[in-house]
Design a protein around this motif. Structure first.
Motif, PDB file in Angstrom:
ATOM      1  N   TYR A  42       0.868  -1.178   0.000  1.00 46.78           N
ATOM      2  CA  TYR A  42       0.000   0.000   0.000  1.00 46.78           C
ATOM      3  C   TYR A  42       0.909   1.234   0.000  1.00 46.78           C
ATOM      4  O   TYR A  42       1.707   1.411   0.913  1.00 46.78           O
ATOM      5  N   SER A  43       0.789   2.050  -1.016  1.00 48.18           N
ATOM      6  CA  SER A  43       1.661   3.235  -1.109  1.00 48.18           C
ATOM      7  C   SER A  43       0.828   4.511  -1.059  1.00 48.18           C
ATOM      8  O   SER A  43      -0.336   4.527  -1.482  1.00 48.18           O
ATOM      9  N   TYR A  44       1.467   5.585  -0.560  1.00 49.46           N
ATOM     10  CA  TYR A  44       0.767   6.863  -0.378  1.00 49.46           C
ATOM     11  C   TYR A  44       1.727   8.021  -0.640  1.00 49.46           C
ATOM     12  O   TYR A  44       2.931   7.917  -0.400  1.00 49.46           O
ATOM     13  N   ARG A  45       1.159   9.100  -1.136  1.00 44.10           N
ATOM     14  CA  ARG A  45       1.906  10.358  -1.232  1.00 44.10           C
ATOM     15  C   ARG A  45       1.054  11.451  -0.600  1.00 44.10           C
ATOM     16  O   ARG A  45      -0.084  11.694  -1.014  1.00 44.10           O
ATOM     17  N   ASP A  46       1.639  12.107   0.392  1.00 41.41           N
ATOM     18  CA  ASP A  46       1.020  13.259   1.028  1.00 41.41           C
ATOM     19  C   ASP A  46       1.555  14.492   0.297  1.00 41.41           C
ATOM     20  O   ASP A  46       2.729  14.855   0.448  1.00 41.41           O
ATOM     21  N   VAL A  47       0.717  15.135  -0.505  1.00 43.66           N
ATOM     22  CA  VAL A  47       1.209  16.214  -1.362  1.00 43.66           C
ATOM     23  C   VAL A  47       1.714  17.392  -0.538  1.00 43.66           C
ATOM     24  O   VAL A  47       2.672  18.069  -0.928  1.00 43.66           O
ATOM     25  N   GLY A  48       1.099  17.645   0.607  1.00 42.40           N
ATOM     26  CA  GLY A  48       1.572  18.726   1.471  1.00 42.40           C
ATOM     27  C   GLY A  48       2.928  18.408   2.066  1.00 42.40           C
ATOM     28  O   GLY A  48       3.818  19.269   2.113  1.00 42.40           O
ATOM     29  N   LEU A  49       3.111  17.160   2.527  1.00 41.26           N
ATOM     30  CA  LEU A  49       4.391  16.742   3.091  1.00 41.26           C
ATOM     31  C   LEU A  49       5.470  16.712   2.016  1.00 41.26           C
ATOM     32  O   LEU A  49       6.638  17.058   2.281  1.00 41.26           O
ATOM     33  N   ALA A  50       5.100  16.327   0.783  1.00 41.55           N
ATOM     34  CA  ALA A  50       6.060  16.290  -0.320  1.00 41.55           C
ATOM     35  C   ALA A  50       6.616  17.687  -0.587  1.00 41.55           C
ATOM     36  O   ALA A  50       7.826  17.868  -0.795  1.00 41.55           O
ATOM     37  N   ALA A  51       5.745  18.690  -0.578  1.00 36.26           N
ATOM     38  CA  ALA A  51       6.184  20.069  -0.797  1.00 36.26           C
ATOM     39  C   ALA A  51       7.109  20.531   0.322  1.00 36.26           C
ATOM     40  O   ALA A  51       8.114  21.218   0.067  1.00 36.26           O
ATOM     41  N   LYS A  52       6.804  20.150   1.534  1.00 39.41           N
ATOM     42  CA  LYS A  52       7.643  20.540   2.670  1.00 39.41           C
ATOM     43  C   LYS A  52       9.016  19.880   2.584  1.00 39.41           C
ATOM     44  O   LYS A  52      10.047  20.519   2.846  1.00 39.41           O
ATOM     45  N   GLU A  53       9.060  18.587   2.241  1.00 36.20           N
ATOM     46  CA  GLU A  53      10.345  17.897   2.139  1.00 36.20           C
ATOM     47  C   GLU A  53      11.207  18.494   1.036  1.00 36.20           C
ATOM     48  O   GLU A  53      12.429  18.602   1.179  1.00 36.20           O
ATOM     49  N   GLU A  54      10.583  18.883  -0.059  1.00 33.56           N
ATOM     50  CA  GLU A  54      11.350  19.523  -1.139  1.00 33.56           C
ATOM     51  C   GLU A  54      11.859  20.886  -0.693  1.00 33.56           C
ATOM     52  O   GLU A  54      13.009  21.261  -0.978  1.00 33.56           O
ATOM     53  N   SER A  55      11.017  21.619   0.023  1.00 30.90           N
ATOM     54  CA  SER A  55      11.426  22.929   0.530  1.00 30.90           C
ATOM     55  C   SER A  55      12.589  22.787   1.506  1.00 30.90           C
ATOM     56  O   SER A  55      13.545  23.583   1.473  1.00 30.90           O
ATOM     57  N   ASP A  56      12.529  21.777   2.373  1.00 29.07           N
ATOM     58  CA  ASP A  56      13.611  21.539   3.334  1.00 29.07           C
ATOM     59  C   ASP A  56      14.900  21.161   2.613  1.00 29.07           C
ATOM     60  O   ASP A  56      16.001  21.572   3.029  1.00 29.07           O
ATOM     61  N   TYR A  57      14.786  20.373   1.542  1.00 28.39           N
ATOM     62  CA  TYR A  57      15.973  19.988   0.765  1.00 28.39           C
ATOM     63  C   TYR A  57      16.650  21.220   0.164  1.00 28.39           C
ATOM     64  O   TYR A  57      17.872  21.373   0.236  1.00 28.39           O
ATOM     65  N   VAL A  58      15.842  22.109  -0.397  1.00 30.91           N
ATOM     66  CA  VAL A  58      16.385  23.332  -1.002  1.00 30.91           C
ATOM     67  C   VAL A  58      17.022  24.215   0.068  1.00 30.91           C
ATOM     68  O   VAL A  58      18.086  24.817  -0.145  1.00 30.91           O
ATOM     69  N   ALA A  59      16.391  24.294   1.258  1.00 30.54           N
ATOM     70  CA  ALA A  59      16.931  25.118   2.340  1.00 30.54           C
ATOM     71  C   ALA A  59      18.285  24.580   2.797  1.00 30.54           C
ATOM     72  O   ALA A  59      19.214  25.365   3.060  1.00 30.54           O
ATOM     73  N   ARG A  60      18.408  23.236   2.894  1.00 29.42           N
ATOM     74  CA  ARG A  60      19.703  22.655   3.282  1.00 29.42           C
ATOM     75  C   ARG A  60      20.768  22.910   2.216  1.00 29.42           C
ATOM     76  O   ARG A  60      21.937  23.171   2.540  1.00 29.42           O
ATOM     77  N   ALA A  61      20.368  22.856   0.943  1.00 26.45           N
ATOM     78  CA  ALA A  61      21.313  23.127  -0.144  1.00 26.45           C
ATOM     79  C   ALA A  61      21.789  24.582  -0.104  1.00 26.45           C
ATOM     80  O   ALA A  61      22.969  24.884  -0.339  1.00 26.45           O
ATOM     81  N   LYS A  62      20.873  25.474   0.225  1.00 28.05           N
ATOM     82  CA  LYS A  62      21.228  26.889   0.327  1.00 28.05           C
ATOM     83  C   LYS A  62      22.216  27.120   1.457  1.00 28.05           C
ATOM     84  O   LYS A  62      23.180  27.890   1.329  1.00 28.05           O
ATOM     85  N   LYS A  63      21.968  26.443   2.586  1.00 30.85           N
ATOM     86  CA  LYS A  63      22.835  26.616   3.757  1.00 30.85           C
ATOM     87  C   LYS A  63      24.229  26.052   3.507  1.00 30.85           C
ATOM     88  O   LYS A  63      25.230  26.641   3.916  1.00 30.85           O
ATOM     89  N   SER A  64      24.292  24.904   2.831  1.00 30.01           N
ATOM     90  CA  SER A  64      25.595  24.279   2.586  1.00 30.01           C
ATOM     91  C   SER A  64      26.299  24.846   1.355  1.00 30.01           C
ATOM     92  O   SER A  64      27.500  24.653   1.170  1.00 30.01           O
ATOM     93  N   GLY A  65      25.537  25.523   0.503  1.00 25.63           N
ATOM     94  CA  GLY A  65      26.121  26.058  -0.733  1.00 25.63           C
ATOM     95  C   GLY A  65      26.324  25.011  -1.805  1.00 25.63           C
ATOM     96  O   GLY A  65      26.987  25.266  -2.812  1.00 25.63           O
ATOM     97  N   GLU A  66      25.737  23.815  -1.621  1.00 25.34           N
ATOM     98  CA  GLU A  66      25.870  22.737  -2.600  1.00 25.34           C
ATOM     99  C   GLU A  66      24.485  22.295  -3.063  1.00 25.34           C
ATOM    100  O   GLU A  66      23.712  21.716  -2.302  1.00 25.34           O
ATOM    101  N   TYR A  67      24.184  22.572  -4.324  1.00 27.05           N
ATOM    102  CA  TYR A  67      22.889  22.198  -4.893  1.00 27.05           C
ATOM    103  C   TYR A  67      23.117  21.268  -6.064  1.00 27.05           C
ATOM    104  O   TYR A  67      23.942  21.538  -6.935  1.00 27.05           O
TER     105      TYR A  67
END
Length: 494
Positions: free
Chosen positions: A316-341
């Motif tokens: 049984y698989s699921y995608r929470d579209v709100g959580l998906a957007a947050k995880e992507e936003s967090d990934y971009v924020a970490r890339a910004k902080k580390s300077g590596e994208y």
């Protein structure tokens, strides 16, 4: 010799019995009943000391100057409510232990709940000051008695296992059992359970591990066992299921309890099933195209889903579209902080953001599987109340036997805690009050005995506390006032 009806009819204290004595049996004394014992499957009364005599048609009490009188002011509401919700557990204890031992375990379990953080050496005093001493009279809970009790319970560990199996045997086929473990501090150097867990090495203290099975439908713990602090949950999983006799229901577990760890138990018990999350890099996800979603869960906002058969298992698989957007936003924020994208990495990981895949050997709808697993947060509540509300964040004994015995009492206290929670929610008492605040308010409701021959009466308390006691069924509710019929106002005669 039969006792005449007129003698039996003489007014005397409650919970007493009349017996005859003397050469011709013409004298009559009154004994106090102090409890009961289990004999041949029946509860038989146990008589205590003689408290008076029937003389000339009236009861004459014995003045016991050598006996220290108990307090005439006792905490009433907390013990009374706990006993009313917990009394069936005393009957379960009687199936394994004799009457005195059962009552000691029962009383200690209640006292640990209604007086959070109470130490073992304080149990006797708390018992004497509590209404529990009226409900279960004559229970010995001195420091040495309790210490001996924990040790003796641990030495007869098979009885604890039998008790857990009896509770697990009451689980129905469709029950959902949440399984999880917690670590509690144990700095003892003389027991074999205390050891460094992975987390403990970081904080520099030793732990023991405690596993719980929680019935999601009944909302109370089913069984519990403790293990060495350095034992992984995956290692203790099969042992826990086997020893506790969990043979029915659907075990809803986290990634730390993969079904493969207890595969033999699931195969032996056809009525036992599992529902587990699998890792996002599992080959089964790609092999069954589980991230190609086919529907939307009707009762949940923004949840995509898919159900597929994979050999003997269901996925049984699921995608929470709100959580998906947050995880992507967090990934971009970490890339910004580390300077590596890395745009390529982001595109590869974007597909799995906000996703969860469950596996089970039991077919259900995608909605049912999602609801069952999403309720796992309730086991976190169990752990939180176990550690903080009950004050069980550390062991207070040392030897192996004592740890097993004391943990058994803690488990029983956890059952009572959740029954109290349900009672507070059902009655509406929890509206505007925390669990701890309600426990404190109940402690304020006391009863007093004005004189030796008077009945116990409730000490006057504030109106809000009285309303809470009424909502919990401890005091009778006010009768409903009849509704006035509408119509013309009646004339009042001059």
């Amino acid at each position: 010799m039969a006792i005449p009806k007129e003698v039996l009819g003489v007014e005397r204290p409650r919970n007493t019995v009349v017996y005859s004595y003397g050469k011709d049996g013409s004298k009559y004394a009154v004994k106090k009943r102090v409890g009961c014992k289990r004999v041949g499957g029946r509860n038989l009364p146990v008589n205590g000391p003689t408290i008076g005599h029937i003389v000339a048609g009236r009861f004459v009490a014995i003045e016991e100057k050598s006996e220290k009188p108990g307090p005439d002011l006792k905490d009433w509401a907390n013990a009374s409510l706990a006993d009313s919700l917990f009394r069936d557990v005393l009957d379960q204890l009687r199936e394994e232990y004799d009457e005195p031992t059962s009552e000691k375990i029962y009383a200690a379990s209640i006292l640990r709940v209604i007086y959070p953080d109470i130490a073992d050496y304080e149990l006797q005093g708390a018992y004497q000051n509590s209404w529990l001493s009226e409900l279960c009279p004559g229970v010995a809970l001195s420091k040495n008695t309790v210490s001996t009790l924990w040790d003796s319970l641990g030495k007869k560990y098979s009885k604890i296992i039998s008790f857990m199996r009896s509770r697990a045997g009451r689980v129905s086929m469709d029950s959902r059992l949440l399984l999880d473990g917690t670590l509690k501090s144990d700095e003892s150097k003389v027991n074999s359970l205390s050891d460094f867990s992975r987390k403990a090495r970081m904080k520099g203290s030793r732990d023991i591990s405690v596993l719980f099975a929680f019935d999601l439908d009944r909302r109370e713990p089913v069984c519990s066992m403790c293990y060495p602090g350095n034992m992984l949950d995956v290692t203790s999983y099969a042992d826990f299921v086997r020893k506790c006799g969990v043979t029915k229901g659907v075990i809803v577990a986290d990634k730390g309890f993969p079904s493969s760890a207890a595969e033999e138990e699931f195969e032996k018990n056809p009525g036992l099933h599992f529902l587990n999350p699998i890792k996002r890099n599992s080959k089964a996800i790609e092999a069954n195209s589980m991230l190609e979603f086919e529907s939307v869960l009707p009762k949940h906002d923004g949840i995509l889903s898919k159900k597929a058969r994979s050999g003997r298992k269901w996925l049984y698989s699921y995608r929470d579209v709100g959580l998906a957007a947050k995880e992507e936003s967090d990934y971009v924020a970490r890339a910004k902080k580390s300077g590596e994208y890395d745009d390529k990495e982001l595109k590869e990981r974007r597909e799995s953001f906000g996703t969860m895949v469950l596996e089970s050997d039991f077919e259900m709808t995608a909605e049912q599987a999602y609801d069952a697993y999403s309720k796992r947060w309730e086991i976190e509540i169990v752990m939180r109340y176990y550690k903080h509300a009950c004050g069980f964040d550390e062991t207070r004994v040392h030897g192996d036997y004592s740890v097993y015995g004391s943990e058994f009492c803690d488990f029983l206290s956890t059952i009572l805690t959740f029954r109290l929670l349900k009672a507070f929610e059902t009655s509406g008492a929890s509206e505007g009050y925390t669990y701890g605040r309600i426990i404190k308010k109940l402690e304020r409701a006391k009863k007093i005995k004005i004189s030796a021959r008077s009945d116990w009466e409730l000490v006057r308390t504030n109106p809000s506390d009285v309303e809470m006691l009424k909502s919990l069924g401890l005091l009778p509710k006010d009768p409903e006032q009849p509704k006035r019929k509408r119509g013309r106002p009646r004339k009042i005669a001059a």
